[in-house]
Design an enzyme around this catalytic site. Structure first.
Site, mmCIF file in Angstrom:
data_model
loop_
_atom_site.group_PDB
_atom_site.id
_atom_site.type_symbol
_atom_site.label_atom_id
_atom_site.label_comp_id
_atom_site.label_asym_id
_atom_site.label_seq_id
_atom_site.Cartn_x
_atom_site.Cartn_y
_atom_site.Cartn_z
ATOM 1 N N LYS A 24 12.687 -13.454 30.258
ATOM 2 C CA LYS A 24 12.087 -12.178 29.870
ATOM 3 C C LYS A 24 12.618 -11.039 30.736
ATOM 4 O O LYS A 24 13.038 -10.001 30.236
ATOM 5 C CB LYS A 24 10.561 -12.263 29.970
ATOM 6 C CG LYS A 24 9.845 -10.998 29.503
ATOM 7 C CD LYS A 24 8.328 -11.108 29.641
ATOM 8 C CE LYS A 24 7.742 -12.076 28.661
ATOM 9 N NZ LYS A 24 6.263 -12.075 28.666
ATOM 10 N N GLY B 155 4.929 -17.308 28.326
ATOM 11 C CA GLY B 155 6.030 -18.241 28.178
ATOM 12 C C GLY B 155 5.639 -19.537 27.501
ATOM 13 O O GLY B 155 6.374 -20.064 26.657
ATOM 14 N N GLU C 210 -1.069 -25.146 33.181
ATOM 15 C CA GLU C 210 -0.750 -23.815 33.676
ATOM 16 C C GLU C 210 -1.783 -22.802 33.195
ATOM 17 O O GLU C 210 -2.071 -21.819 33.876
ATOM 18 C CB GLU C 210 0.653 -23.393 33.225
ATOM 19 C CG GLU C 210 1.170 -22.140 33.929
ATOM 20 C CD GLU C 210 2.650 -21.899 33.697
ATOM 21 O OE1 GLU C 210 3.459 -22.379 34.519
ATOM 22 O OE2 GLU C 210 3.001 -21.249 32.697
ATOM 23 N N LYS D 150 7.714 -20.054 44.744
ATOM 24 C CA LYS D 150 8.951 -19.337 44.427
ATOM 25 C C LYS D 150 9.260 -18.303 45.505
ATOM 26 O O LYS D 150 10.422 -18.122 45.909
ATOM 27 C CB LYS D 150 8.832 -18.675 43.057
ATOM 28 C CG LYS D 150 8.829 -19.651 41.907
ATOM 29 C CD LYS D 150 8.322 -19.035 40.617
ATOM 30 C CE LYS D 150 9.227 -17.951 40.105
ATOM 31 N NZ LYS D 150 8.780 -17.460 38.777
#
Length: 551
Positions: free
Chosen positions: A205, A265, A351, A512
């Site tokens: 994205k 997503g 998630e 991350k």
């Protein structure tokens, strides 16, 4: 006030105490019509939930809990484009991705449906060109390989659907999916491909996702080394919203397919993210899949809760997770084509509902999302079913099967010694497993077989393991859309009951962020000044030493 303080929750807690030692044998013995009464149909899907440890009173109390949680209002809010993803201030409109032309769904006063169909039309035109050989590579060769580079929902969705619909695909096309930043993943994907015949789809994205862009640049180097820099425009397309970064990569913005911030997503493979799938199965089959999604969307939005398949599935999950302390939920598809379905549903469910604070930011005092797992039958029967049957864990399970196979092999015309057709045997196993899990085998039954007394306890099956059996006529694009939409709305239902935001995923961010800090510490020429905990520091030192770097 926590949902656990409500009268509805407290009533369910008392009822659960009454039901704890009630066996499914008793429930079936007391109701000769139970197997017919506890069923529901939605579009092409039929669900038998009679083997759940519930009564009419259980359902009444669960439905009352749904009303208390405001499920009807939350459904209406989602379909009307309200910004129900409050932590990111976004609407949640994956349902708009399959809305028919002419329907109006607004976000901040703007109808998003025309834009959805504009992208679908652009995808259809492009997919048609690739499939017909009109879109050619830089050397004039026809595209015969498609490599989809993404991660998370940009990979799991199209990869799962590609496998599920493999029998509908153009077998002259080789389609590969790359997601893991492990270099072995991308190396194996492109190993036997001809760059001149390869189209690469980069799905990100923001076009900044580090794993996706690392893999994309690796494949870009592979292609440029073989065909030259100018070939990038003919061999790469982007699924993104970031025009500037796409142009920097060398992709013509005309070959960029957009989607929107109201598409999460894990809800996105029926958007531009599904371009690789559309190329594989063709635009007509892709739109057939969208129609399946839409059929369940309408069922979820308009059907009374007592006959609403996603609502009932969601409430049953709450029943076991919050009142019987079930930690996991098994998804067991009896179809080799659905091997990736449990993996896909792991992201969709875990998630979405892996949250420990309410929408208002308060710590929950109850269990939220389950651990989702499973593999296709009958393979699992020879692996972990032993634990479900005779272990100490309560594992609710959904069995998914089809009345007609994609390939009807075996039987009288099948291999020598075949026991009926393959599909007959497959479905016999599905039905047998749910029966065995529900009713088990008593000590008296084992003893009546003349079993040695010392072995009797080992052959007793307690049963009382809850299952739902979901049947569809055949695994088609439409039916796949229905199955996925059913689970999407099940997850939504549970999120509403638990008063959590099912549409953000902040939990993926911390690791991350730390990885961005650690990566240069692994590769620095000189010894880095490490400021982590003693375990992480030691691991970094060990890695650097193995790679010949100074510590």
């Amino acid at each position: 006030m926590s949902i656990t303080d409500s009268q509805e929750w407290q009533a369910l807690a008392r009822h659960a105490d009454e039901m704890r030692n009630v066996h499914l044998r008793e429930l079936f013995d007391s109701d000769a019509q139970r197997g017919e009464r506890y069923t529901v149909e939605a579009a092409d899907l039929f669900a038998d939930y009679s083997k759940q440890r519930i009564t009419d009173e259980t359902l009444r109390l669960l439905l009352a809990l749904a009303e208390k949680a405001g499920l009807r209002q939350r459904i209406d809010a989602m379909f009307s484009g309200e910004r129900i993803n409050t932590t990111e201030d976004r609407a949640v409109l994956h349902v708009a991705l399959r809305a028919p032309r002419g329907e109006t769904i607004e976000v901040d006063g703007d109808d998003v449906v025309p834009a959805v169909h504009e992208v679908l039309d652009k995808m259809s035109e492009f997919a048609g060109k690739v499939r017909a050989g009109v879109w050619q590579g830089a050397t004039g060769k026809q595209i015969r390989n498609v490599v989809n580079i993404g991660i998370g929902g940009s990979d799991l969705g199209p990869a799962m659907a590609y496998d599920a619909l493999l029998d509908e695909t153009d077998r002259d096309l080789t389609v590969k999916f790359v997601s893991n930043v492990d270099g072995d993943d991308v190396a194996e994907a492109i190993r036997d491909l001809d760059p001149a015949e390869t189209l690469v789809i980069v799905a990100s994205k923001t076009f900044t996702t580090i794993e996706t862009l690392t893999n994309a640049h690796t494949v870009r180097r592979w292609l440029v080394d073989a065909l030259g820099e100018d070939a990038v425009e003919k061999h790469f397309v982007a699924l993104s919203t970031n025009t500037d970064e796409v142009k920097k990569f060398g992709i013509d913005p005309e070959n960029m397919f957009v989607f929107w911030d109201w598409v999460g997503g894990r809800y996105s493979f029926d958007s531009a993210i599904g371009l690789s799938l559309m190329i594989a199965i063709g635009p007509e089959h892709f739109r057939e899949m969208l129609a399946g999604f839409r059929a369940i969307d309408e069922h979820f939005r308009s059907t009374p809760f007592e006959r609403n398949l996603p609502v009932l599935m969601g409430l049953l999950g709450v029943w076991y997770g919050d009142f019987f302390d079930a930690q996991t939920h098994a998804v067991l598809p009896y179809s080799a084509y659905l091997e990736r379905l449990p993996m896909y549903l792991q992201q969709l469910d875990m998630e979405s509902n892996g949250k420990s604070v309410t929408r208002g930011g308060e710590r929950v005092d109850y269990q939220t999302g389950p651990i989702v797992w499973g593999t296709p039958g009958t393979n699992g029967q020879h692996a972990y079913y032993q634990l479900i049957h005779q272990g100490t864990k309560l594992i609710p399970a959904d069995f998914v099967g089809f009345l007609e196979p994609r390939h009807d092999v075996g039987g009288e015309d099948g291999p020598s010694g075949a026991v009926g057709g393959h599909h007959d045997l497959l479905m016999a196993n599905l039905f047998a497993q749910t029966e065995a899990l529900a009713f088990g085998k008593t000590r008296e039954e084992v003893e009546a077989e003349g079993t040695d007394a010392s072995v009797v306890p080992h052959k007793v099956f307690e049963g009382n393991h809850p299952t739902t059996t979901i049947l569809a006529p055949k695994l088609t694009p439409r039916v796949l859309g229905e199955i996925i939409a059913m689970w999407e709305h099940k997850v939504f239902t549970q999120g509403v009951i638990w008063d959590i935001n099912s549409f953000d995923q902040w939990g993926v961010e911390l690791g991350k962020t730390l990885a961005k800090r650690i990566e240069p510490e692994l590769t620095a020429d000189s010894a880095p000044d490490l400021q982590h905990d003693s375990s992480t520091n030691a691991l970094i030192h060990r890695y650097r030493a193995a790679r010949g770097r100074r510590n």
